[in-house]
Structures are given as structure tokens and as C-alpha cells.
Scaffold this active site. Structure first.
Site, short mmCIF file in Angstrom:
data_model
loop_
_atom_site.label_atom_id
_atom_site.label_comp_id
_atom_site.label_asym_id
_atom_site.label_seq_id
_atom_site.Cartn_x
_atom_site.Cartn_y
_atom_site.Cartn_z
N SER A 119 0.83 -1.20 0.00
CA SER A 119 0.00 0.00 0.00
C SER A 119 0.88 1.26 0.00
O SER A 119 1.63 1.48 -0.95
CB SER A 119 -0.96 -0.04 1.20
OG SER A 119 -1.97 0.93 1.08
N ASP A 131 -10.24 -5.58 -3.63
CA ASP A 131 -9.75 -4.51 -2.77
C ASP A 131 -10.53 -3.24 -3.10
O ASP A 131 -10.41 -2.69 -4.20
CB ASP A 131 -8.25 -4.33 -3.05
CG ASP A 131 -7.58 -3.28 -2.18
OD1 ASP A 131 -8.28 -2.44 -1.59
OD2 ASP A 131 -6.34 -3.30 -2.10
N HIS A 171 -7.34 -6.01 0.63
CA HIS A 171 -6.16 -5.19 0.91
C HIS A 171 -5.41 -5.66 2.17
O HIS A 171 -4.46 -5.03 2.58
CB HIS A 171 -6.62 -3.73 1.12
CG HIS A 171 -5.55 -2.69 0.95
ND1 HIS A 171 -5.03 -2.35 -0.29
CD2 HIS A 171 -4.91 -1.90 1.85
CE1 HIS A 171 -4.14 -1.39 -0.14
NE2 HIS A 171 -4.03 -1.10 1.15
#
Length: 299
Positions: free
Chosen positions: A161, A239, A276
Site C-alpha cells: 500500500s 480490494d 487489501h
């Protein structure tokens, strides 16, 4: 298994894991002017008889928003693969801690836990929020000094991320420093994503021309270093930050790579059903470990 002795870092915990040892460390940072935590996983090979100076390669793992060094250490499951191939894993923190700057703790995606791997230039943040220089120029040399068996000249980088963005960014800004790069769910084009717009404007100011120096999608076309390695990326199709909030934008990075020395070398995997979370990361850690082992000379 012997205890760890250091001079620069304070050892706060030693935890045996998968035949090696996770070492939790703390040190005073010149860049952030705070105490900083960092975890290092030392594989079984570190403790083997006859282990010599600079004999073990290193993987640098950059974490995402809100994370401390503990999240990936506990949930990404790098340890078995670090032992399989014989590399150490370094887990830095994601921001300075304990400053209590006004507004620092107001939101999860700016300030504490959200240093965004930049050197801030705006007045409130510039003295402490220097996570780019902290990771790139301070932390790694200090670890080399205290852990001479590790080889920080033979290092690769990955992250998730915000940390996936950080991994791509550091790799592209420092040609030849890292043998390879990979990323899980990276914020691939932060100048076009809400997370990036918020952090860049807060840390760097409103002049958007200063933002592009940290944007992987802007950087890849300007990169002129070694391009022997491919760039491995995994993103989960379920996600919501990918399909709903448009925070990740990996297709923009892939498109930009077609006009770069990495044309045809960005291995973007959009995988059905994954989100995620660390469930997603740990499902593909083995693939990323094999990728880095290849370029670290461990296959």
C-alpha cells in the site's frame, strides 16, 4: 542461539521464529529527531557457525498506513522464506512517533503512521517528517554498522500500500541501489490518488510540481539505471481501495512503463477475490520472496 549485541540500537525484544530470530530495536534518529523502532528478522543462516561479514542479503519491507514495525513482522509471514533462501528482512516504522504536533493524530492517512516516505518541506512537518532520508540514508547504514554479517550492498525492496508506493519510489529514485523491487497493492500514481494528494499537499505544499519527484508513475519514464530485474506487483480485485476508491491505479504505472527501460518488465497481477489485508499479502509472500531471491543471487 546467541543473544544479539548492538552498539547503535537498543534491543527491546528477541523472539525465536521459524528457526531464526525477530529482533525488535530502537534508536535515536538524526533525521526525525525522535526515537525510532525497527524490527529485523535474522534467518537461521545468521546464527550458523562460520557466518562471515556481509554474507547475508537483505530485503527491506515498507509498511502501509497506520502500521508499526510489528504488523508485517507478525502477519506477512516472510520468516519461512527468509530461512529458505537466506536473507534478512528489515521492517521500519511508518512515521516519527511521540511528537504531538498539532493535527498529527487527527486522521489515519496523514501524520502519525502516515509519513508517506517523503522529506517534508512545509513548516510544521519539515523538521521531523523526513521518512525518505530516514529509511534511505540513515537507517540502513546504521544497521550495517551493528549487523556486519548482513550485506546492505546486496539489498532488495518491497512493501504494501503506502509501503508498496514507497518501495517503487525508492527503487526508481536510487538507480542500482536495490537489486529488485516488488509491491503489494501499491499507491502507484499518488499524485492522482486521494491518499497521495492529501499527504503531498500536507508535507510538500500546494505546488504540484514538487510532488512528481515521489510519484512512481512519473519516475519510471525518467529512470536510467539498471533494468535487469522485472517489477513484480500484486493487487487484489476485491480490494475496495482498488476498484471503488481508485487509490491504487496500477494500470497507470503499467502504461507509463511502456515508455521506459522497463517496457515489458512490469509483472502486474490482478488477482480475483483478494482484498487489501494481510490475508492477501501472506497469500503471495512466497512469490515475492522467490522474485527477490533470484536477483539477490540466492536461487
Amino acid at each position: 542461539m546467541s543473544s544479539i549485541t548492538t552498539s547503535i540500537f537498543k534491543v527491546t525484544a528477541e523472539i525465536q521464529s521459524f528457526g531464526g530470530k525477530l529482533v525488535k530495536l530502537q534508536h535515536k534518529s538524526d533525521e526525525t529527531k525522535t526515537d525510532m523502532d525497527v524490527n529485523v528478522y535474522l534467518p537461521a543462516q545468521f546464527f550458523a557457525n562460520g557466518a562471515k561479514g556481509k554474507s547475508l542479503p537483505v530485503l527491506l519491507y515498507l509498511s502501509g498506513l497506520t502500521c508499526t514495525p510489528n504488523n508485517a513482522s507478525e502477519k506477512a509471514f516472510w520468516q519461512p522464506y527468509a530461512n529458505k533462501y537466506g536473507f534478512a528482512v528489515v521492517f521500519p516504522d511508518t512515521s516519527p512517533r511521540g511528537l504531538n504536533i498539532e493535527g498529527e493524530h487527527d486522521s489515519y492517512d496523514f501524520g502519525s503512521g502516515a509519513g508517506f516516505y517523503v522529506d517534508a518541506t512545509t513548516e510544521k512537518w519539515k523538521d521531523n517528517y523526513r521518512m525518505y532520508s530516514y529509511v534511505n540514508s540513515e537507517l540502513l547504514p546504521k544497521l550495517q554498522a551493528d549487523f556486519p554479517i548482513l550485506n546492505f550492498d546486496n539489498i532488495s525492496i518491497t512493501g504494501h500500500s503506502m509501503g508498496g508506493y514507497g518501495a517503487l519510489q525508492l527503487f526508481l529514485r536510487n538507480p542500482g541501489k536495490f537489486k529488485s523491487v516488488s509491491a503489494f497493492s501499491p499507491i502507484s500514481n499518488p499524485t492522482k490518488a486521494p491518499w497521495g494528494e492529501k499527504c503531498f499537499s500536507g508535507y510538500l505544499g500546494q505546488d504540484k510540481s514538487t510532488w512528481t519527484q515521489y510519484d512512481p508513475t512519473e519516475l519510471i519514464g525518467k529512470y536510467q539505471g539498471p533494468s535487469d530485474s522485472s517489477i513484480l506487483i500484486h493487487v487484489g480485485k476485491s480490494d475496495s481501495f482498488y476498484f471503488k476508491d481508485h487509490q491504487l491505479l496500477p494500470e497507470n504505472f503499467l502504461k507509463a512503463s511502456e515508455n521506459s527501460v522497463f517496457k515489458g518488465k512490469v509483472d502486474l497481477n490482478l488477482v480475483d477475490g483478494y482484498d487489501h489485508s494481510y490475508y492477501f499479502i501472506s497469500s503471495f509472500t512466497d512469490v515475492h520472496a522467490a522474485h527477490h531471491a533470484k536477483y539477490l543471487g540466492l536461487n
